[in-house]
Design a protein around this motif. Structure first.
Motif, mmCIF file in Angstrom:
data_model
loop_
_atom_site.group_PDB
_atom_site.id
_atom_site.type_symbol
_atom_site.label_atom_id
_atom_site.label_comp_id
_atom_site.label_asym_id
_atom_site.label_seq_id
_atom_site.Cartn_x
_atom_site.Cartn_y
_atom_site.Cartn_z
ATOM 1 N N TRP A 250 -33.897 -30.676 -25.576
ATOM 2 C CA TRP A 250 -32.484 -30.318 -25.512
ATOM 3 C C TRP A 250 -31.636 -31.508 -25.062
ATOM 4 C CZ3 TRP A 250 -30.691 -26.172 -27.772
ATOM 5 C CH2 TRP A 250 -31.509 -25.051 -27.930
ATOM 6 N N THR A 251 -30.595 -31.775 -25.847
ATOM 7 C CA THR A 251 -29.677 -32.869 -25.570
ATOM 8 C C THR A 251 -28.255 -32.366 -25.783
ATOM 9 O OG1 THR A 251 -31.293 -34.486 -26.353
ATOM 10 C CG2 THR A 251 -28.995 -35.220 -26.170
ATOM 11 N N LYS A 252 -27.351 -32.775 -24.894
ATOM 12 C CA LYS A 252 -25.957 -32.372 -25.025
ATOM 13 C C LYS A 252 -25.204 -33.402 -25.851
ATOM 14 C CE LYS A 252 -21.860 -31.024 -22.324
ATOM 15 N NZ LYS A 252 -21.292 -30.867 -20.961
ATOM 16 N N TYR A 253 -24.402 -32.904 -26.810
ATOM 17 C CA TYR A 253 -23.585 -33.761 -27.671
ATOM 18 C C TYR A 253 -22.118 -33.373 -27.468
ATOM 19 C CZ TYR A 253 -28.059 -34.699 -29.896
ATOM 20 O OH TYR A 253 -29.363 -35.062 -30.125
ATOM 21 N N THR A 254 -21.255 -34.379 -27.366
ATOM 22 C CA THR A 254 -19.831 -34.142 -27.162
ATOM 23 C C THR A 254 -19.016 -34.950 -28.156
ATOM 24 O OG1 THR A 254 -19.630 -35.907 -25.519
ATOM 25 C CG2 THR A 254 -20.161 -33.707 -24.700
ATOM 26 N N ALA A 255 -17.866 -34.415 -28.504
ATOM 27 C CA ALA A 255 -16.952 -35.103 -29.411
ATOM 28 C C ALA A 255 -15.594 -34.413 -29.314
ATOM 29 C CB ALA A 255 -17.473 -35.070 -30.847
ATOM 30 N N THR A 256 -14.637 -34.854 -30.104
ATOM 31 C CA THR A 256 -13.307 -34.238 -30.088
ATOM 32 C C THR A 256 -12.854 -33.916 -31.503
ATOM 33 O OG1 THR A 256 -12.186 -36.384 -30.180
ATOM 34 C CG2 THR A 256 -12.618 -35.453 -28.000
#
Length: 818
Positions: free
Chosen positions: A170-176
């Motif tokens: 599990w890895t967290k990915y962020t963007a806008t």
């Protein structure tokens, strides 16, 4: 600023207000007025908590709501498979369910679309939105993911976002995303392409523009409206949801139990590690808005945080107590840990957890409440005593607040207050929701409270409506709260928030939908008092409105509530012994009017029977609304259902009557209720319960304004309904050099008033007025807010002057007095 007229209105009633500024009245604490926050009416998820994705962690369950599944608010798309899974590949032990996508290599890919809360995801053109999700893939080269904002018809609302998930952990990915159009019912789509399996969890979308700019924070317009009240405290997280869970603890086989009582430790730490829970009000609560966020919000708006912890005795209509010493010790320790979380140094165990969340300095907690609206006062108080001893031993500077049950009077209230007084408890929380009439009649409620006894926290109150008439009645009552500021130390209207598309309770202070929010008439009234409280009460007296003493008049009636019942041998006899009405139903039911229009009434076996066990308030009436001084007799038999009988008297119309509610509230108690304009108040109550199949002999004797009630020949109770619903109320407070004359005129006549001011050397000739006025039936809505404050100036002020207060108004007259 408008110039106010010195005189107004033709229809006037004359009053006097005498103010003695030379004598000090009670001091008013800065925390006098606050707000009560509970996750009801979707006040958190889909409300104050700004998350736009519903069921972001796929944890919805039938334990929350019979219609819920882990895929609620999600729609699969594409040609592969999209399945909610609870297995060992989960994100963590508290976040157990996730989405597994089985990819088939198609160009269209496989994914899901989230519909947001209630009507959809609202976005505004040019605004930025933060996307985050947790993912893992079994493909060594990674799995491409596309995140889109779009309308229900597929129209793009933002440029698509590309993410590549890599690695089988599990890895967290962020963007806008930046919205390219404004839309009130958008969707968030996540689509994976390629082959193999990709797992998703905690799919989230937040507006960048949150309150105070906090990532993953609060909806700005709602937080700003609460902050504009300048509350002295924030009571949280409830309310009924605090202590009404049916399970406690963690079960390794099934995961975190659903319907647990609210436990603060579930709500802190990284949001992906917080347990979700079944909300008492029938939906899921994510705990994204948790204890840290509550403390932080209170600090942001300059309010004292006032948390409520469960006492292991249920309230809100439930009557159970947990007899488990180990569980009680654990909850007491949790409460001590909570105080350490709020106030402990960053080097302490729980202070370190607070610091890790971004707040190294203590929050400065001063009050904590144990329990909420328990109906078993002795069982509650035994447990409260254990909490109190432990907290006061470890933290003597913390005020531990008790409560007096769910009502303003009655056996539970009296017993709870006796226990609290005998134990010298510092503060007692009172709750009541009553009719506007009750609030107009009970301005003097706290005048006779013991000044040396426990102080009062009026934690929940409202007058059963959002009209300006409701707000006027509450305002009249609030003048009594301020006059008794030495007894009533804290007060908060309830509830605070309501989503128009998900309402479990009315009335509410602030209403909202996905894009708009507005304050009710009650909000505007509360705001006027909360932002102009003052430092000290100034002694003052006012003349009263002439009151009549007309006897109780009205017809009679029969009703049921979720119950089938049979009625027979109805007679009404005048005080002179003459028969006014008699019906044994041998000739049918032609003399009765189905006032409520519900239920299934018919004459059967010589009795008048209502058979629908689902119908509520099936009122039928007979007789003359001018009747007075009479005896009503009826034979009543419960046949089936949840409650007992409703025997009405003094019936003027469908909104104005008295009824004897025998076996009400799911057959837990009986009471006489008075309805005025459709809103009810309790006049007298006991714990009488009604047996199915037994015939009761019911008699109501009305004499003037006194009523005596008999059940099977024995006196059940009596009351005299002679309290005056005074429409003209006032209080005066000092705010620095200012005197604030606060006047409520809750009647159709203007109030021409002579104000006489003693104990001051001089008064500035010009005063500042703030006025709320309007039709009593006026309601603020999203499109129209007729009840708003108007500011003006008033010339000609002196030691004695006359001012006419408009009909249906609240006026704050701020004087400069030396």
């Amino acid at each position: 600023m408008l110039q106010a007229p010195a005189q107004a209105a033709e229809d006037t009633t004359d009053y006097t207000i005498d103010i003695d500024a030379s004598r000090p009245g009670p001091a008013i604490d800065d925390t006098m007025y606050g707000v009560f926050y509970e996750d009801i009416n979707r006040a958190a998820d889909g409300g104050l908590y700004a998350e736009l994705v519903q069921n972001r962690s796929f944890e919805y369950s039938t334990a929350d709501n019979a219609s819920y599944t882990p895929m609620t608010a999600w729609t699969p798309t594409g040609t592969g498979t999209a399945t909610a899974v609870n297995d060992s590949a989960r994100l963590n032990e508290r976040n157990r369910t996730y989405l597994r996508l089985g990819l088939d290599g198609s160009a269209a890919g496989t994914g899901v679309v989230n519909s947001g809360f209630t009507t959809g995801i609202a976005v505004a053109r040019g605004k930025t939105y933060d996307v985050s999700l947790w993912a893992r893939t079994d493909q060594a080269a990674g799995t491409p993911l596309t995140v889109e904002l779009r309308a229900a018809d597929g129209t793009a609302l933002a440029r698509p976002l590309r993410i590549t998930a890599r690695g089988d952990r599990w890895t967290k990915y962020t963007a806008t995303l930046t919205a390219t159009a404004t839309h009130t019912a958008g969707r968030l789509a996540v689509t994976a392409t390629g082959r193999g399996t990709v797992r998703l969890d905690m799919v989230s979308l937040f507006p960048r523009d949150t309150y105070k700019g906090r990532p993953g924070g609060l909806r700005k317009d709602l937080a700003e409206k609460i902050a504009a009240l300048r509350p002295g405290f924030v009571r949280f997280p409830g309310g009924c949801l605090v202590n009404t869970g049916s399970h406690e603890g963690y079960d390794a086989a099934s995961g975190w139990q659903r319907k647990r009582s609210y436990q603060w430790k579930d709500t802190v730490g990284p949001v992906e590690q917080r347990a979700t829970n079944a909300n008492f009000w029938g939906y899921n609560q994510s705990y994204g808005l948790g204890y840290f966020e509550y403390f932080q919000f209170a600090e942001d708006i300059g309010a004292t945080a006032l948390p409520v912890v469960p006492a292991l005795v249920t309230g809100c209509g439930q009557n159970t107590a947990t007899d488990d010493p180990a569980l009680l010790r654990r909850h007491i320790q949790d409460t001590l840990d909570l105080i350490e979380f709020a106030n402990g140094p960053a080097t302490s165990v729980w202070g370190a957890k607070r610091a890790a969340m971004g707040h190294p300095a203590p929050f400065g907690l001063t009050h904590i409440e144990v329990g909420n609206e328990e109906n078993l006062p002795d069982a509650f108080f035994a447990r409260f005593t254990e909490f109190r001893k432990a907290v006061e031993a470890a933290h003597p500077d913390i005020t531990v607040i008790s409560n007096s049950g769910p009502d303003d009077a009655g056996a539970t209230f009296d017993r709870a207050w006796q226990l609290n007084r005998d134990a010298k408890v510092a503060m007692v929380d009172e709750h009541y929701y009553n009719s506007p009439q009750w609030f107009l009649e009970n301005n003097d409620r706290y005048d006779t409270y013991d000044r040396s006894g426990p102080k009062v926290f009026l934690g929940e109150y409202a007058s059963q409506g959002n009209t300006f008439g409701n707000a006027l009645a509450e305002a009249a009552f609030m003048t009594g709260l301020e006059r008794n500021a030495d007894v009533v130390k804290l007060a908060s209207y309830a509830p605070l928030l309501a989503n128009t598309d998900s309402v479990q309770w009315r009335p509410d202070m602030i209403w909202f939908d996905t894009t708009r929010s507005w304050g009710s008439a009650n909000y505007e009234t509360q705001k006027l008092f909360m932002t102009n409280t003052g430092d000290r009460v100034v002694p003052s007296t006012a003349s009263a409105t002439p009151a009549g003493t007309a006897p109780i008049t009205g017809a009679v009636g029969l009703s049921t509530w979720a119950t089938s019942a049979a009625y027979d041998d109805v007679t009404v006899t005048g005080a002179d012994g003459k028969t006014l009405f008699a019906d044994d139903f041998s000739a049918g039911d032609g003399r009765w009017t189905k006032a409520a229009g519900t239920g299934s009434w018919a004459v059967r076996d010589g009795a008048y029977v209502q058979t629908d066990t689902a119908a509520e308030n099936t009122l039928v009436t007979a007789g003359d609304p001018a009747w007075q001084n009479y005896d009503l007799r009826v034979k009543a038999t419960k046949q089936a259902g949840k409650e007992g009988f409703l025997i009405a008297f003094g019936v003027r119309d469908t909104g104005n009557y008295y009824w004897w509610n025998l076996g009400g509230w799911n057959n837990t108690q009986s009471a006489v209720e008075k309805a005025v304009g459709g809103a009810k108040q309790t006049l007298v109550s006991t714990d009488t319960k009604i047996e199915t199949g037994r015939t009761y002999d019911v008699r109501v004797a009305v004499r003037g304004r006194q009523v005596t009630l008999y059940l099977d020949g024995a006196e059940w109770g009596r009351f005299t309904d002679d309290k005056a619903a005074e429409p003209f109320r006032q209080v005066v407070t000092r705010d620095g050099d200012d005197l604030i004359v606060k006047v409520v005129n809750a009647q159709g006549d203007a109030a021409r008033t002579t104000v006489r001011l003693a104990g001051v050397r001089n008064v500035a000739p010009t005063a500042r007025l703030t006025t709320l006025s309007g039709a009593p039936e006026a309601v603020n809505t999203a499109d129209d807010q007729p009840i708003r404050p108007v500011t003006s100036t008033r010339d000609g002020v002196g030691a004695t002057f006359t001012h006419t207060f408009p009909p249906h108004s609240v006026t704050f007259l701020r004087l400069k007095a030396g």
